[in-house]
Design a protein around this motif. Sequence first.
Motif, PDB file in Angstrom:
ATOM      1  N   GLY A  55       0.794  -1.235   0.000  1.00  0.00           N
ATOM      2  CA  GLY A  55       0.000   0.000   0.000  1.00  0.00           C
ATOM      3  C   GLY A  55       0.820   1.275   0.000  1.00  0.00           C
ATOM      4  O   GLY A  55       0.260   2.368   0.059  1.00  0.00           O
ATOM      5  N   ILE A  56       2.130   1.169  -0.053  1.00  0.00           N
ATOM      6  CA  ILE A  56       2.956   2.383  -0.090  1.00  0.00           C
ATOM      7  C   ILE A  56       3.797   2.395  -1.364  1.00  0.00           C
ATOM      8  O   ILE A  56       4.318   1.353  -1.779  1.00  0.00           O
ATOM      9  CB  ILE A  56       3.872   2.465   1.146  1.00  0.00           C
ATOM     10  N   GLU A  57       3.883   3.581  -1.973  1.00  0.00           N
ATOM     11  CA  GLU A  57       4.703   3.683  -3.170  1.00  0.00           C
ATOM     12  C   GLU A  57       6.097   4.191  -2.806  1.00  0.00           C
ATOM     13  O   GLU A  57       6.234   5.156  -2.052  1.00  0.00           O
ATOM     14  CB  GLU A  57       4.064   4.653  -4.157  1.00  0.00           C
ATOM     15  N   LYS A  71       4.475  10.151   6.996  1.00  0.00           N
ATOM     16  CA  LYS A  71       4.498  10.214   8.459  1.00  0.00           C
ATOM     17  C   LYS A  71       4.300   8.810   8.991  1.00  0.00           C
ATOM     18  O   LYS A  71       3.427   8.073   8.528  1.00  0.00           O
ATOM     19  CB  LYS A  71       3.388  11.145   8.961  1.00  0.00           C
ATOM     20  N   GLY A  72       5.117   8.459   9.965  1.00  0.00           N
ATOM     21  CA  GLY A  72       5.019   7.126  10.553  1.00  0.00           C
ATOM     22  C   GLY A  72       4.829   7.215  12.045  1.00  0.00           C
ATOM     23  O   GLY A  72       5.089   8.254  12.652  1.00  0.00           O
ATOM     24  N   ILE A 104       9.133   1.612  13.134  1.00  0.00           N
ATOM     25  CA  ILE A 104       8.230   2.686  12.705  1.00  0.00           C
ATOM     26  C   ILE A 104       7.175   2.104  11.762  1.00  0.00           C
ATOM     27  O   ILE A 104       7.508   1.370  10.832  1.00  0.00           O
ATOM     28  CB  ILE A 104       9.025   3.857  12.056  1.00  0.00           C
ATOM     29  N   GLU A 105       5.919   2.434  12.077  1.00  0.00           N
ATOM     30  CA  GLU A 105       4.814   1.923  11.272  1.00  0.00           C
ATOM     31  C   GLU A 105       4.490   2.953  10.194  1.00  0.00           C
ATOM     32  O   GLU A 105       4.092   4.074  10.507  1.00  0.00           O
ATOM     33  CB  GLU A 105       3.608   1.713  12.198  1.00  0.00           C
ATOM     34  N   LEU A 106       4.709   2.572   8.940  1.00  0.00           N
ATOM     35  CA  LEU A 106       4.419   3.507   7.846  1.00  0.00           C
ATOM     36  C   LEU A 106       2.941   3.471   7.493  1.00  0.00           C
ATOM     37  O   LEU A 106       2.344   4.483   7.146  1.00  0.00           O
ATOM     38  CB  LEU A 106       5.261   3.188   6.612  1.00  0.00           C
ATOM     39  N   ASN A 107       2.356   2.288   7.533  1.00  0.00           N
ATOM     40  CA  ASN A 107       0.898   2.120   7.480  1.00  0.00           C
ATOM     41  C   ASN A 107       0.578   0.802   8.184  1.00  0.00           C
ATOM     42  O   ASN A 107       1.494   0.128   8.670  1.00  0.00           O
ATOM     43  CB  ASN A 107       0.367   2.185   6.036  1.00  0.00           C
ATOM     44  N   GLU A 108      -0.675   0.429   8.215  1.00  0.00           N
ATOM     45  CA  GLU A 108      -1.027  -0.753   9.039  1.00  0.00           C
ATOM     46  C   GLU A 108      -0.418  -2.056   8.513  1.00  0.00           C
ATOM     47  O   GLU A 108      -0.342  -3.034   9.248  1.00  0.00           O
ATOM     48  CB  GLU A 108      -2.545  -0.878   9.176  1.00  0.00           C
ATOM     49  N   ASN A 109       0.025  -2.040   7.273  1.00  0.00           N
ATOM     50  CA  ASN A 109       0.617  -3.258   6.710  1.00  0.00           C
ATOM     51  C   ASN A 109       2.133  -3.207   6.569  1.00  0.00           C
ATOM     52  O   ASN A 109       2.743  -4.130   6.045  1.00  0.00           O
ATOM     53  CB  ASN A 109       0.026  -3.540   5.317  1.00  0.00           C
TER      54      ASN A 109
END
Length: 362
Positions: A258-260, A298-299, A315-320
């Motif tokens: 989910g992150i580019e 932002k993480g 660090i969590e960049l998103n939930e996945n």
Amino acid sequence: MSDIVIKNLTKKFDQTVAVKDLSISIEKGQLVSLLGPSGCGKTTLLRMIAGFEKQTVGDIYIRGRLINDVPPQRRNIGIVFQDYAVFPTMTVKDNIAYGLKIKKMKKDEIEKKVAEYIKIVGLTGYEKRLPSQLSGGQQQRVALARALIINPDVLLLDEPLSNLDAALRLKIRKEIRKIQQQLGITAVFVTHDQEEAMSISDKIFVMRKGELMQSGTPQEIYLNPQNDFVASFIGRSNVVYGEVKSVKDSKVFLYVNGIEFKASKNGEAVKPGDKVWVSIRPQRIHLGKSDNMANTGKGRIKYVEYIGSEIRGEIELNENLTLDYNSYMLDENSITVKFNETIPYSISPSDINFGKDIRGLE
Ligand SMILES: Nc1ncnc2c1ncn2[C@@H]1O[C@H](COP(=O)(O)OP(=O)(O)OP(=O)(O)O)[C@@H](O)[C@H]1O
């Protein structure tokens, strides 16, 4: 010039393929490491070079001589084992002199050479002691002197530091490297410890399940891992999997959970839709505001450890996607972070390694 050349070497034990079609060459005067996890075949490869194990297929040359059918004692090889293997009833001096006595060298020449090698390995004053009166590190020095004194073409070291405590391991590895460089001897060092291999080798052969995964200088392997296994095994890294979204000019856009991410093009050609491994070293994740506008976001800090001059954590960049980070606190202006805080991050495109060669992690 290559001192050791190995061509298409395979070793099978019944159903187990311990070494699989391996071809490597080792330059004169270099210390190379055979590195890999337990069971990768590194000891079997070393034992084939020594002549203790016969290959199923393939050729081994030392200094240009094909040695496939030469027995171990005629290969002119020095060996140091994990468990020292010094003679328990012989003094330090007699242990070290052993190989020269076998060669029937003259007594006064033996005296001179033994004194020289005792000095090289730093055992002056210990000549009359028995191995039982020595520490593990000192016994390993006896083993090293005994292996070197016969003036071997090649020195083989089979996990020589494994039985030593952590502090002594660092000390002896430095000594081994210094002596190897001083004598200019070609050495093959077997280890499963990547830091050990990185620290003392001119070149590393990374192995896994009997196959060569990558070879190169420690820097080459660290900076340009060729597959996910090497990226995760050498140094600490976040290895994740994703897909190539697009390729534009000198940049590749990768989609991971989910992150580019924008990455610099590396050697391998990729096209949209390719499945890739992606490796990001923890210390390459820049925390806090940055002028470098690539791969920003932002993480949330999920874990923090302060260790002297470093902060480490997750660090969590998103939930996945949660990555390990590692920041250095160089001065009082350096970043500090708190658990559960939201913080800007950025990652330079040139700090993202990726490729299509997916082997799986250990
Ligand atoms: N004599 C043997 N008979 C049968 N299988 C063997 C023999 N020696 C080694 N093997 C197998 O060959 C594979 C490679 O073993 P090897 O000892 O070379 O690995 P290694 O990388 O040195 O591992 P470690 O770090 O645990 O010593 C393993 O699967 C092992 O079980």
